[in-house]
Design a protein around this motif. Structure first.
Motif, PDB file in Angstrom:
ATOM      1  N   UNK A  62      -2.446  -5.463  -1.436  1.00  0.00           N
ATOM      2  CA  UNK A  62      -3.220  -6.697  -1.238  1.00  0.00           C
ATOM      3  C   UNK A  62      -2.447  -7.912  -1.735  1.00  0.00           C
ATOM      4  N   UNK A  63      -1.719  -7.764  -2.858  1.00  0.00           N
ATOM      5  CA  UNK A  63      -0.892  -8.863  -3.349  1.00  0.00           C
ATOM      6  C   UNK A  63       0.200  -9.217  -2.341  1.00  0.00           C
ATOM      7  N   UNK A  64       0.831  -8.186  -1.774  1.00  0.00           N
ATOM      8  CA  UNK A  64       1.893  -8.426  -0.802  1.00  0.00           C
ATOM      9  C   UNK A  64       1.365  -9.097   0.456  1.00  0.00           C
ATOM     10  N   UNK A  65       0.093  -8.919   0.737  1.00  0.00           N
ATOM     11  CA  UNK A  65      -0.508  -9.539   1.916  1.00  0.00           C
ATOM     12  C   UNK A  65      -1.057 -10.922   1.594  1.00  0.00           C
ATOM     13  N   UNK A  66      -0.760 -11.412   0.379  1.00  0.00           N
ATOM     14  CA  UNK A  66      -1.265 -12.721  -0.051  1.00  0.00           C
ATOM     15  C   UNK A  66      -0.161 -13.759  -0.179  1.00  0.00           C
ATOM     16  N   UNK A  67       0.933 -13.399  -0.871  1.00  0.00           N
ATOM     17  CA  UNK A  67       1.942 -14.414  -1.183  1.00  0.00           C
ATOM     18  C   UNK A  67       3.232 -13.746  -1.638  1.00  0.00           C
ATOM     19  N   UNK A  68       4.343 -14.458  -1.465  1.00  0.00           N
ATOM     20  CA  UNK A  68       5.640 -13.920  -1.828  1.00  0.00           C
ATOM     21  C   UNK A  68       5.835 -13.691  -3.310  1.00  0.00           C
ATOM     22  N   UNK A  69       5.024 -14.331  -4.166  1.00  0.00           N
ATOM     23  CA  UNK A  69       5.159 -14.094  -5.603  1.00  0.00           C
ATOM     24  C   UNK A  69       4.760 -12.667  -5.975  1.00  0.00           C
ATOM     25  N   UNK A  70       4.252 -11.903  -5.011  1.00  0.00           N
ATOM     26  CA  UNK A  70       3.951 -10.493  -5.266  1.00  0.00           C
ATOM     27  C   UNK A  70       5.189  -9.611  -5.208  1.00  0.00           C
ATOM     28  N   UNK A  71       6.276 -10.093  -4.619  1.00  0.00           N
ATOM     29  CA  UNK A  71       7.454  -9.248  -4.419  1.00  0.00           C
ATOM     30  C   UNK A  71       8.020  -8.671  -5.724  1.00  0.00           C
ATOM     31  N   UNK A  72       8.075  -9.455  -6.841  1.00  0.00           N
ATOM     32  CA  UNK A  72       8.562  -8.847  -8.092  1.00  0.00           C
ATOM     33  C   UNK A  72       7.675  -7.712  -8.599  1.00  0.00           C
ATOM     34  N   UNK A  73       6.427  -7.647  -8.127  1.00  0.00           N
ATOM     35  CA  UNK A  73       5.548  -6.568  -8.566  1.00  0.00           C
ATOM     36  C   UNK A  73       5.938  -5.227  -7.960  1.00  0.00           C
ATOM     37  N   UNK A  74       6.731  -5.233  -6.891  1.00  0.00           N
ATOM     38  CA  UNK A  74       7.134  -3.966  -6.266  1.00  0.00           C
ATOM     39  C   UNK A  74       8.016  -3.152  -7.211  1.00  0.00           C
ATOM     40  N   UNK A  75       9.133  -3.695  -7.710  1.00  0.00           N
ATOM     41  CA  UNK A  75       9.911  -2.906  -8.679  1.00  0.00           C
ATOM     42  C   UNK A  75       9.151  -2.658  -9.974  1.00  0.00           C
ATOM     43  N   UNK A  76       8.298  -3.585 -10.375  1.00  0.00           N
ATOM     44  CA  UNK A  76       7.481  -3.380 -11.581  1.00  0.00           C
ATOM     45  C   UNK A  76       6.601  -2.143 -11.426  1.00  0.00           C
TER      46      UNK A  76
END
Length: 518
Positions: free
Chosen positions: A235-249
């Motif tokens: 859902x974060x990835x479908x909201x905004x690019x600031x979610x991208x660092x959460x992928x490796x996290x």
């Protein structure tokens, strides 16, 4: 608020949630709601960061337009007309959106709305809200207010999420309620959360993600916990690019949870299918960008910002970049409000809060013991975000000679993680019970005081261009241009002040109670 008696990272059993603790958490939520209401109403229309572009993007979907390609969305002429008339006529004279769309049809040929570089999820929700309130029959500024209040509702759970995360991590009711209060100690969070912005959807999703990650790191290895992590990341990835660092996290967190040599392949598989869920829900958007645009996030304003070389004999300076990056991010993290961040909190307060917060985490959060692994995993989130953000900022600086994009709100997806790290740190500052209690009291008072400072600052900034206090001119400004008259703004501020003072009293009484675990 369900009780939680599972072991903490230290092996101690978490005490159940009592009535007094519930009362404090409810009070924190009410106080935050009051503060959000002040920022939503007092902030001059369109004077929150990028607010006109977010409103315009929501309007495009509300009137039935398809989501444009990056850089191809233009401002609606109706939207452009509101920017022209804003603050040039009394708010009572503002037309409805229906009238404006009929009088100014079509799009503005030269004004680009860069928000189509993001997924349309938030804007689709905002468009739904506009239809729910029959926006075409509403005065245009009242429709903007409806969106601000919708965003305020989205971010309202933040104190609860901070409390729940810290309590799960530490098992300490005292640390948990201070963690909830820490949200109030960042006035810019309320300022952004009560404006029209896609950050309002990102913040609760990111906060919930960190909560479930902490649950996993503290022993909750159930499949449903992992599923929630995958769904929230998607859902974060479908909201905004600031979610991208959460992928490796998330990859690091799922791999590290319950890690032993015997469970390596189990953790690998769990990590892969967690990220797979996120990919199905929202990751496909960014893969599509790579395939279609040959970049993970095309710049929606690329046509408006052509490359600009440095003058002859000069080049990009790391010293200039780091100075401007630090000043920009720290100011806009704690409190730098207005459309172009023209109203800034006292610099000494911003620097002091930043340095003390970072120093506390670095010195005390990473100690040997059962909490070390969760601390390292939580710290990876802001570290990855900082690294990616600085890399992007440096690339823009080299290309355009301008240090741009230094917005502290881009760090807000990591807010709950930072609060959790601070909770681990500050519990270790003192060694005596009396010292711990005094520190808890001081932090409780500081959090509510800073929030109150933010409320007063909002009245100063938008009523009188940051004059020292409210005077006759600010009253005239609110009466003529405000969403509410001056009396309504001041009344809301008084309600927020009372809520904050009451919450501060409850916090102090709770942390002073004998027998409350530190």
């Amino acid at each position: 608020m369900a009780t939680d008696t599972a072991p903490t990272v230290s092996g101690a059993v978490r005490p159940s949630v009592g009535r007094a603790e519930r009362t404090v958490v409810i009070a924190l939520t009410i106080a935050f709601a009051a503060v959000l209401a002040v920022w939503a109403v007092v902030t001059t229309t369109y004077k929150a960061p990028d607010e006109p572009t977010h409103v315009d993007a929501a309007l495009h979907l509300a009137i039935g337009d398809t989501w444009a390609e990056p850089g191809a969305m233009h401002y609606l002429n109706a939207m452009h007309s509101t920017q022209v008339s804003n603050l040039h006529q009394a708010a009572s004279e503002n037309a409805t959106w229906g009238e404006l769309l009929r009088e100014f049809p079509g799009v503005h040929p030269t004004s680009i709305d860069q928000m189509s570089q993001h997924p349309p999820t938030y804007y689709a929700l905002a468009a739904g809200v506009l239809h729910l309130v029959h926006f075409e029959d509403l005065r245009w500024d009242h429709a903007v207010m409806a969106l601000r209040l919708f965003d305020a509702l989205l971010v309202l759970p933040l104190p609860f999420l901070a409390w729940a995360t810290v309590r799960r991590l530490t098992g300490s009711p005292r640390a948990a309620v201070i963690g909830g209060a820490a949200v109030l100690a960042v006035p810019e969070v309320a300022s952004i959360g009560a404006s029209v912005t896609n950050d309002a959807l990102m913040l609760p999703l990111a906060g919930a993600l960190v909560f479930f990650v902490v649950r996993m790191l503290t022993g909750d290895l159930r499949v449903r916990t992992t599923v929630w992590i995958g769904l929230l990341l998607g859902a974060m990835l479908l909201t905004k690019g600031t979610a991208l660092p959460a992928v490796p996290f998330v990859g690091i967190a799922v791999m590290a949870a319950g890690y032993t040599r015997a469970a390596v392949w189990r953790n690998v598989l769990r990590t892969l299918w967690t990220l797979g869920i996120a990919g199905v829900v929202g990751g496909w958007w960014w893969l599509r960008n790579i395939l279609v645009y040959h970049g993970i996030q095309p710049d929606g304003m690329a046509a408006e910002r052509p490359p600009m070389p440095f003058p002859d004999g000069t080049s990009a300076s790391p010293e200039v970049f780091l100075r401007d990056y630090w000043n920009g991010v720290t100011r806009t993290f704690w409190g730098s409000v207005g459309g172009l961040a023209q109203f800034q909190f006292a610099q000494f307060l911003v620097d002091a809060l930043t340095i003390v917060s970072i120093a506390g985490i670095v010195i005390w959060a990473f100690r040997r013991g059962p909490s070390l692994r969760p601390a390292i995993v939580l710290a990876s989130f802001p570290v990855i975000l900082i690294a990616l953000h600085m890399q992007s900022g440096w690339g823009g600086y080299v290309k355009n000679t301008i240090v741009a994009g230094t917005q502290g709100r881009y760090y807000y997806p990591t807010l709950i993680a930072l609060i959790a790290l601070s909770a681990l740190a500050w519990r270790r500052v003192t060694i005596s019970a009396a010292g711990t209690t005094r520190l808890a009291i001081g932090m409780s008072v500081a959090a509510t005081t800073i929030a109150l400072y933010g409320v007063v600052y909002a009245l100063r900034a938008f009523g009188r261009d940051a004059a020292f206090w409210i005077d006759g001119r600010s009253i005239v400004t609110f009466d003529r241009y405000g969403m509410l008259a001056a009396g309504g703004n001041v009344t809301l501020a008084v309600i927020a002040a009372v809520a904050l003072l009451g919450t501060g009293v409850l916090l102090v009484r709770f942390v002073r109670r004998p027998g409350v675990p530190a």
